[in-house]
Write an enzyme that holds these catalytic residues in place. Sequence first.
Site, PDB file in Angstrom:
ATOM      1  N   LYS A 178      14.513   4.308 -14.748  1.00 46.09           N
ATOM      2  CA  LYS A 178      13.741   5.455 -14.246  1.00 46.09           C
ATOM      3  C   LYS A 178      13.560   5.194 -12.758  1.00 46.09           C
ATOM      4  CE  LYS A 178      10.234   7.037 -13.129  1.00 46.09           C
ATOM      5  NZ  LYS A 178      10.072   7.537 -11.732  1.00 46.09           N
ATOM      6  N   GLU A 254       7.049  -6.833 -10.034  1.00 49.00           N
ATOM      7  CA  GLU A 254       7.170  -7.120  -8.597  1.00 49.00           C
ATOM      8  C   GLU A 254       6.358  -6.050  -7.879  1.00 49.00           C
ATOM      9  OE1 GLU A 254      11.418  -7.452  -7.933  1.00 49.00           O
ATOM     10  OE2 GLU A 254      11.403  -9.488  -8.721  1.00 49.00           O
ATOM     11  N   CYS A 288       8.126  -4.381   0.898  1.00 50.71           N
ATOM     12  CA  CYS A 288       7.027  -5.101   0.244  1.00 50.71           C
ATOM     13  C   CYS A 288       6.748  -6.426   0.926  1.00 50.71           C
ATOM     14  CB  CYS A 288       7.349  -5.322  -1.216  1.00 50.71           C
ATOM     15  SG  CYS A 288       8.901  -6.188  -1.452  1.00 50.71           S
ATOM     16  N   GLU A 390      -2.911  -2.642   1.270  1.00 52.23           N
ATOM     17  CA  GLU A 390      -1.520  -2.435   1.675  1.00 52.23           C
ATOM     18  C   GLU A 390      -1.351  -1.012   2.205  1.00 52.23           C
ATOM     19  OE1 GLU A 390       1.495  -1.912  -1.421  1.00 52.23           O
ATOM     20  OE2 GLU A 390       2.806  -3.293  -0.353  1.00 52.23           O
TER      21      GLU A 390
HETATM   22  P1  NAD Z   1       4.884   3.282  -7.350  1.00 48.72           P
HETATM   23  O1  NAD Z   1       4.134   2.279  -8.120  1.00 48.72           O
HETATM   24  O2  NAD Z   1       4.200   4.521  -6.924  1.00 48.72           O
HETATM   25  O3  NAD Z   1       6.155   3.774  -8.161  1.00 48.72           O
HETATM   26  C1  NAD Z   1       7.133   2.859  -8.636  1.00 48.72           C
HETATM   27  C2  NAD Z   1       7.802   3.455  -9.844  1.00 48.72           C
HETATM   28  O4  NAD Z   1       6.866   3.517 -10.920  1.00 48.72           O
HETATM   29  C3  NAD Z   1       8.323   4.883  -9.647  1.00 48.72           C
HETATM   30  O5  NAD Z   1       9.567   4.999 -10.285  1.00 48.72           O
HETATM   31  C4  NAD Z   1       7.261   5.709 -10.335  1.00 48.72           C
HETATM   32  O6  NAD Z   1       7.710   6.958 -10.789  1.00 48.72           O
HETATM   33  C5  NAD Z   1       6.897   4.810 -11.499  1.00 48.72           C
HETATM   34  N1  NAD Z   1       5.593   5.077 -12.112  1.00 48.72           N
HETATM   35  C6  NAD Z   1       4.479   5.538 -11.502  1.00 48.72           C
HETATM   36  N2  NAD Z   1       3.469   5.634 -12.405  1.00 48.72           N
HETATM   37  C7  NAD Z   1       3.964   5.228 -13.599  1.00 48.72           C
HETATM   38  C8  NAD Z   1       3.426   5.116 -14.910  1.00 48.72           C
HETATM   39  N3  NAD Z   1       2.159   5.440 -15.179  1.00 48.72           N
HETATM   40  N4  NAD Z   1       4.224   4.665 -15.889  1.00 48.72           N
HETATM   41  C9  NAD Z   1       5.505   4.329 -15.648  1.00 48.72           C
HETATM   42  N5  NAD Z   1       6.080   4.434 -14.428  1.00 48.72           N
HETATM   43  C10 NAD Z   1       5.328   4.869 -13.411  1.00 48.72           C
HETATM   44  O7  NAD Z   1       5.498   2.490  -6.104  1.00 48.72           O
HETATM   45  P2  NAD Z   1       6.323   3.110  -4.895  1.00 48.72           P
HETATM   46  O8  NAD Z   1       5.375   3.896  -4.057  1.00 48.72           O
HETATM   47  O9  NAD Z   1       7.560   3.750  -5.402  1.00 48.72           O
HETATM   48  O10 NAD Z   1       6.777   1.804  -4.105  1.00 48.72           O
HETATM   49  C11 NAD Z   1       6.006   1.183  -3.124  1.00 48.72           C
HETATM   50  C12 NAD Z   1       5.272  -0.019  -3.703  1.00 48.72           C
HETATM   51  O11 NAD Z   1       6.220  -0.921  -4.255  1.00 48.72           O
HETATM   52  C13 NAD Z   1       4.509  -0.831  -2.676  1.00 48.72           C
HETATM   53  O12 NAD Z   1       3.280  -1.220  -3.222  1.00 48.72           O
HETATM   54  C14 NAD Z   1       5.397  -2.060  -2.464  1.00 48.72           C
HETATM   55  O13 NAD Z   1       4.732  -3.198  -2.006  1.00 48.72           O
HETATM   56  C15 NAD Z   1       5.940  -2.248  -3.828  1.00 48.72           C
HETATM   57  N6  NAD Z   1       7.181  -3.016  -3.780  1.00 48.72           N
HETATM   58  C16 NAD Z   1       7.182  -4.296  -4.275  1.00 48.72           C
HETATM   59  C17 NAD Z   1       8.343  -5.050  -4.208  1.00 48.72           C
HETATM   60  C18 NAD Z   1       8.388  -6.459  -4.722  1.00 48.72           C
HETATM   61  O14 NAD Z   1       9.474  -6.971  -4.884  1.00 48.72           O
HETATM   62  N7  NAD Z   1       7.270  -7.102  -4.987  1.00 48.72           N
HETATM   63  C19 NAD Z   1       9.501  -4.500  -3.660  1.00 48.72           C
HETATM   64  C20 NAD Z   1       9.459  -3.198  -3.171  1.00 48.72           C
HETATM   65  C21 NAD Z   1       8.290  -2.452  -3.260  1.00 48.72           C
END
Ligand code: NAD
Length: 486
Positions: A178, A254, A288, A390
Amino acid sequence: MTDALHFINGEYTKGTSGRTFDNFSPVTGEKIGVVHEGLKPEVDAAVAAARAALKGPWGRMTMAERTAMLYAVADEINRRFDDFLDAEILDTGKPRSLASHVDIPRGAANFKVFADTVKNVPTETFHLDTPDGAGALNYGVRKPKGVIAVISPWNLPLLLMTWKVGPALACGNTVVVKPSEETPLTTALLGEVMNTVGVPKGVFNVVHGFGPDSAGAFLTAHPDVDGITFTGETRTGEIIVQSAAIGLRHVSMECGGKNAGIVFADADMDKAIEGTMRSAFANCGQVCLGTERVYVERPIFDDFVARLKAQTEQLILGKPDDPDTSLGPLISKEHQAKVLSYMKLAVEEGATVVTGGGIPDMPGDLANGAWVQPTIWTGLPETARVIKEEVFGPVCHVTPFDTEAEVIAMANDTNYGLATAIWTENLSKAHRVAAQIDVGIAWVNSWFLRDLRTAFGGTKHSGIGREGGVHSLEFYTELTNICVKL
Ligand code: NAD
């Protein structure tokens, strides 16, 4: 117009939900296509296809055949490099120079790296003494975990998705991905690659949609999913872990970061400035591992801030295809509003705005894009929300420090524990400090330098588990111990 369809059991489909949503260019705000939204029926179909594929030709393949197929996937991505590059740029607006050096090549490399890993990692054996003197031999056998749900974010869409799909498939699992609702295109395109290369139907599936009440929530709650690997915000991770608790399904998380850069007075200033510029502003700060808190030893503080300001003001915001562009837009208008709210908050909390702090004047059709100015602040107390939360934009706050103990304490005074970058020419100090920062990865005199064989992940609110190299096998396989009485 470029529309995004689901990819289920080897075929592209609009699904049956009849729901779509628009995909907008972050560069201009224009509509670039529609995305078909998956709900329960689409998720059910994808999970069923993935389950069936485990018992089909994929499940019967030898490791040599399977890993050769993953090499072919990587080669096919590279053959279609420009298609992936165009799709990634359309979704994210990031500079072509960046996506062509990081997103696409690393996105392809993930398949080869993990194909090599699974071929070369031994399992443990133990000889056990027994009362009759004959003994017993224990040895481990790794098996695929089953159907893996991959939930990926928008900041490095192809790279972070294949970082999970690569090891999942290398270990013999099947996947349902997804992708982020903001960036569906490269994940959808990967379906074409899978078919070209001959990956059996159902091994790789994609369902588009949002999180709550949409594809993300239906997928992570699905009882026939054996493991969930997630990259995204900590808040979302917490919700997914609750879903995974039903049926005790394994998770790999992550999540977010609030990473500290530490610049000692004995640092090579040119290296420290260059590295901090990248760590704060690369990908418009949407990394991130990026540095949002910079701690600089007091004797060089003023000089550091002045040089960082000068270089930041030379960054060029512009179209992805303009070779002079160093910074693209944020991912969306919603994210722009979030970053701008932190810019306002920083001022309310008492920050000095060294540079930036708002929306830049962008010419012509760019005026409607999700642009923000790269921003540096100073003067905030360590308790400020802008120091604790963040932002995920092109921003950093610079704080002076006086002692090693003080900076270690400040760097660790956060709920997150993803990464740090330490700048010093004193080798003993580098080792000493790096070991005391509570993070998954500590860089010394570098940033974003990744050996994919090493462990990657975060402590505290930054995640659960480690992926990378042999560590990925802990999540993507089940280890069975076989005990043979001799
Ligand atoms: P997000 O959490 O908003 O979304 C990530 C994914 O989760 C998307 O595909 C979204 O549709 C899905 N999602 C959202 N709510 C959900 C639910 N209730 N159930 C299942 N899936 C759901 O994150 P984002 O805004 O896409 O990405 C940015 C974030 O990601 C930042 O916090 C960043 O630090 C983090 N990040 C972490 C790493 C790492 O390796 N630690 C790498 C890249 C980004």
